[in-house]
Write a protein that holds these residues in place. Structure first.
Motif, PDB file in Angstrom:
ATOM      1  N   MET A 138      -5.064 -15.091   8.014  1.00  0.00           N
ATOM      2  CA  MET A 138      -4.638 -13.790   7.498  1.00  0.00           C
ATOM      3  C   MET A 138      -3.902 -13.959   6.181  1.00  0.00           C
ATOM      4  N   ASN A 139      -4.556 -14.526   5.204  1.00  0.00           N
ATOM      5  CA  ASN A 139      -3.928 -14.754   3.911  1.00  0.00           C
ATOM      6  C   ASN A 139      -4.574 -13.916   2.815  1.00  0.00           C
ATOM      7  N   ALA A 140      -5.150 -12.765   3.206  1.00  0.00           N
ATOM      8  CA  ALA A 140      -5.780 -11.890   2.219  1.00  0.00           C
ATOM      9  C   ALA A 140      -4.717 -11.299   1.289  1.00  0.00           C
ATOM     10  N   TYR A 141      -5.149 -10.930   0.098  1.00  0.00           N
ATOM     11  CA  TYR A 141      -4.226 -10.481  -0.948  1.00  0.00           C
ATOM     12  C   TYR A 141      -3.955  -8.991  -0.821  1.00  0.00           C
ATOM     13  N   ASN A 142      -2.670  -8.622  -0.674  1.00  0.00           N
ATOM     14  CA  ASN A 142      -2.313  -7.221  -0.513  1.00  0.00           C
ATOM     15  C   ASN A 142      -1.810  -6.602  -1.806  1.00  0.00           C
ATOM     16  N   GLY A 143      -1.836  -7.331  -2.907  1.00  0.00           N
ATOM     17  CA  GLY A 143      -1.227  -6.881  -4.156  1.00  0.00           C
ATOM     18  C   GLY A 143      -2.197  -6.182  -5.081  1.00  0.00           C
ATOM     19  N   PRO A 144      -1.777  -5.973  -6.312  1.00  0.00           N
ATOM     20  CA  PRO A 144      -0.526  -6.441  -6.901  1.00  0.00           C
ATOM     21  C   PRO A 144       0.701  -5.666  -6.424  1.00  0.00           C
ATOM     22  N   ALA A 145       1.866  -6.300  -6.583  1.00  0.00           N
ATOM     23  CA  ALA A 145       3.111  -5.652  -6.190  1.00  0.00           C
ATOM     24  C   ALA A 145       3.373  -4.440  -7.076  1.00  0.00           C
ATOM     25  N   VAL A 146       3.999  -3.435  -6.481  1.00  0.00           N
ATOM     26  CA  VAL A 146       4.339  -2.192  -7.187  1.00  0.00           C
ATOM     27  C   VAL A 146       5.832  -1.958  -7.009  1.00  0.00           C
ATOM     28  N   SER A 147       6.533  -1.711  -8.103  1.00  0.00           N
ATOM     29  CA  SER A 147       7.975  -1.464  -8.019  1.00  0.00           C
ATOM     30  C   SER A 147       8.239  -0.065  -7.483  1.00  0.00           C
ATOM     31  N   ARG A 148       9.453   0.154  -7.035  1.00  0.00           N
ATOM     32  CA  ARG A 148       9.810   1.476  -6.514  1.00  0.00           C
ATOM     33  C   ARG A 148       9.715   2.535  -7.615  1.00  0.00           C
ATOM     34  N   SER A 149      10.116   2.206  -8.815  1.00  0.00           N
ATOM     35  CA  SER A 149      10.026   3.184  -9.910  1.00  0.00           C
ATOM     36  C   SER A 149       8.569   3.488 -10.245  1.00  0.00           C
ATOM     37  N   GLU A 150       7.715   2.491 -10.218  1.00  0.00           N
ATOM     38  CA  GLU A 150       6.287   2.727 -10.444  1.00  0.00           C
ATOM     39  C   GLU A 150       5.708   3.597  -9.336  1.00  0.00           C
ATOM     40  N   PHE A 151       6.130   3.341  -8.112  1.00  0.00           N
ATOM     41  CA  PHE A 151       5.642   4.150  -6.989  1.00  0.00           C
ATOM     42  C   PHE A 151       6.095   5.599  -7.134  1.00  0.00           C
ATOM     43  N   ASP A 152       7.358   5.807  -7.508  1.00  0.00           N
ATOM     44  CA  ASP A 152       7.856   7.178  -7.662  1.00  0.00           C
ATOM     45  C   ASP A 152       7.109   7.920  -8.766  1.00  0.00           C
ATOM     46  N   ALA A 153       6.754   7.224  -9.828  1.00  0.00           N
ATOM     47  CA  ALA A 153       5.964   7.858 -10.884  1.00  0.00           C
ATOM     48  C   ALA A 153       4.582   8.222 -10.394  1.00  0.00           C
ATOM     49  N   LEU A 154       4.004   7.367  -9.572  1.00  0.00           N
ATOM     50  CA  LEU A 154       2.697   7.649  -8.988  1.00  0.00           C
ATOM     51  C   LEU A 154       2.781   8.845  -8.045  1.00  0.00           C
ATOM     52  N   PHE A 155       3.841   8.909  -7.264  1.00  0.00           N
ATOM     53  CA  PHE A 155       4.059  10.039  -6.356  1.00  0.00           C
ATOM     54  C   PHE A 155       4.062  11.351  -7.134  1.00  0.00           C
ATOM     55  N   GLU A 156       4.789  11.372  -8.242  1.00  0.00           N
ATOM     56  CA  GLU A 156       4.852  12.582  -9.060  1.00  0.00           C
ATOM     57  C   GLU A 156       3.489  12.917  -9.665  1.00  0.00           C
ATOM     58  N   ALA A 157       2.724  11.899 -10.021  1.00  0.00           N
ATOM     59  CA  ALA A 157       1.438  12.133 -10.681  1.00  0.00           C
ATOM     60  C   ALA A 157       0.406  12.767  -9.755  1.00  0.00           C
ATOM     61  N   VAL A 158       0.463  12.457  -8.451  1.00  0.00           N
ATOM     62  CA  VAL A 158      -0.552  12.980  -7.523  1.00  0.00           C
ATOM     63  C   VAL A 158      -0.037  14.165  -6.716  1.00  0.00           C
ATOM     64  N   ARG A 159       1.189  14.557  -6.918  1.00  0.00           N
ATOM     65  CA  ARG A 159       1.824  15.611  -6.120  1.00  0.00           C
ATOM     66  C   ARG A 159       1.138  16.960  -6.333  1.00  0.00           C
ATOM     67  N   THR A 160       0.916  17.706  -5.238  1.00  0.00           N
ATOM     68  CA  THR A 160       0.275  19.027  -5.324  1.00  0.00           C
ATOM     69  C   THR A 160       1.178  20.135  -4.771  1.00  0.00           C
ATOM     70  N   TRP A 161       2.465  19.916  -4.766  1.00  0.00           N
ATOM     71  CA  TRP A 161       3.397  20.904  -4.226  1.00  0.00           C
ATOM     72  C   TRP A 161       3.269  22.233  -4.986  1.00  0.00           C
ATOM     73  N   GLY A 162       3.330  23.322  -4.213  1.00  0.00           N
ATOM     74  CA  GLY A 162       3.275  24.654  -4.799  1.00  0.00           C
ATOM     75  C   GLY A 162       1.882  25.154  -5.106  1.00  0.00           C
ATOM     76  N   ARG A 163       0.858  24.372  -4.746  1.00  0.00           N
ATOM     77  CA  ARG A 163      -0.509  24.745  -5.124  1.00  0.00           C
ATOM     78  C   ARG A 163      -1.095  25.810  -4.210  1.00  0.00           C
ATOM     79  N   TRP A 164      -0.787  25.763  -2.896  1.00  0.00           N
ATOM     80  CA  TRP A 164      -1.461  26.634  -1.936  1.00  0.00           C
ATOM     81  C   TRP A 164      -0.476  27.546  -1.222  1.00  0.00           C
ATOM     82  N   GLU A 165      -0.914  28.786  -0.993  1.00  0.00           N
ATOM     83  CA  GLU A 165      -0.080  29.749  -0.281  1.00  0.00           C
ATOM     84  C   GLU A 165       0.185  29.271   1.144  1.00  0.00           C
TER      85      GLU A 165
END
Length: 309
Positions: free
Chosen positions: A1-28
């Motif tokens: 079980m030595n498969a590669y799970n990366g590349p590593a992502v920092s918390r700040s990079e993840f938070d930016a990604l979260f904001e980029a894909v967010r769809t809040w407020g789109r649907w009634e």
């Protein structure tokens, strides 16, 4: 079980990604999230794609046996054996129950299941929306059934292997390569199912702890899926590669899909029969029917999704 799970992502990079894909407020009807994408036209097109009429269920057997991947086994026992009743006919009755948000039961995650930084989908504070009586927002009862086009990304078939080793990340490039190899394109309102071969590996080599190592999507695949407008993600794992590539976030794809995008997840599918059926048919799209239990306040539901080719 030595498969590669990366590349590593920092918390700040993840938070930016979260904001980029967010769809809040789109649907009634926000508590249905991305299921709002699926219109009557989507349903008609999905139904019209049926050719052979082959029906493939995708739920694992109800798992009452403890193991490294089933720490909280489901319950099943008889409550009536028909030996004390009169008059005829006698009856047989049983009881089932499950703490299903684990690795042993095929289930659907509703939008109330995952919070990130204290918020559910659409920015609803989790402490206000979910309590001891269940969820007041994002409950599985708000979702209802889903009928749409399903797409199988059969990565072992694409790569010519029996299965992906636990810990192997499926990245955006893998999704694009799978589309090309399988002759299918993910589109608006689709349900995307990722086959890693988890079930086949377990049957041949035995159980392991998928919380420690499992094949699944890397977070860099999520923007592509968001751009395509998917309504549902699922897999024979729980969609996340483990170990997580994001420090401090144990289930980053869950957070991006459910909490940012409003996309429910199907976990722990058995995709082996579907892989055989799609390979035989030479097509990796199908009608998908998902009918969760109508549980008011529920954060999800055991489910037996069905594909029709």
């Amino acid at each position: 079980m030595n498969a590669y799970n990366g590349p590593a992502v920092s918390r700040s990079e993840f938070d930016a990604l979260f904001e980029a894909v967010r769809t809040w407020g789109r649907w009634e009807r926000a508590d249905r999230g991305a299921w709002n994408r699926v219109t009557a036209d989507h349903v008609r097109r999905a139904v019209g794609s049926v050719r052979s009429g082959v029906v493939v269920p995708m739920a694992l057997p109800w798992n009452t046996r403890p193991g490294p991947d089933n720490r909280k086994p489901a319950l099943h026992h008889m409550t009536d054996l028909g030996d004390v009743e009169s008059p005829e006919p006698t009856t047989h009755k049983d009881f089932i129950a499950a703490d299903y948000h684990g690795k042993g039961v095929t289930h659907l995650d509703a939008l109330s299941h995952i919070a990130y930084r204290g918020l559910l989908y659409d920015g609803r504070p989790a402490r206000e929306a979910v309590g001891a009586a269940g969820a007041r927002f994002g409950a599985v009862s708000a979702l209802g059934p889903l009928v749409t086009r399903g797409v199988l990304l059969d990565l072992p078939a694409v790569l010519g292997v029996r299965w992906l080793e636990p810990g192997r990340a499926v990245r955006a490039g893998d999704v694009l390569a799978a589309e090309e190899a399988l002759g299918v394109t993910i589109g608006d309102g689709d349900a995307v199912l990722l086959r890693s071969g988890h079930v086949r590996r377990r049957r041949e080599l035995g159980a392991w702890d998928p919380d420690a190592a499992s094949a699944g999507f890397h977070v860099d695949a999520v923007p592509l899926l968001a751009e395509r407008g998917v309504a549902l993600l699922g897999g024979d794992g729980d969609s996340d590669v483990r170990p997580s590539p994001v420090a401090g976030v144990h289930s980053p794809v869950h957070a991006l899909a459910v909490t940012a995008m409003g996309v429910p997840l199907l976990d722990n599918l058995d995709l082996e029969a579907l892989a055989e059926a799609t390979a035989e048919a030479g097509r990796y799209e199908f009608l998908l029917v998902v009918a969760p239990l109508n549980v008011p306040g529920g954060t999800g539901s055991p489910v037996n999704p069905v594909a029709v080719l």
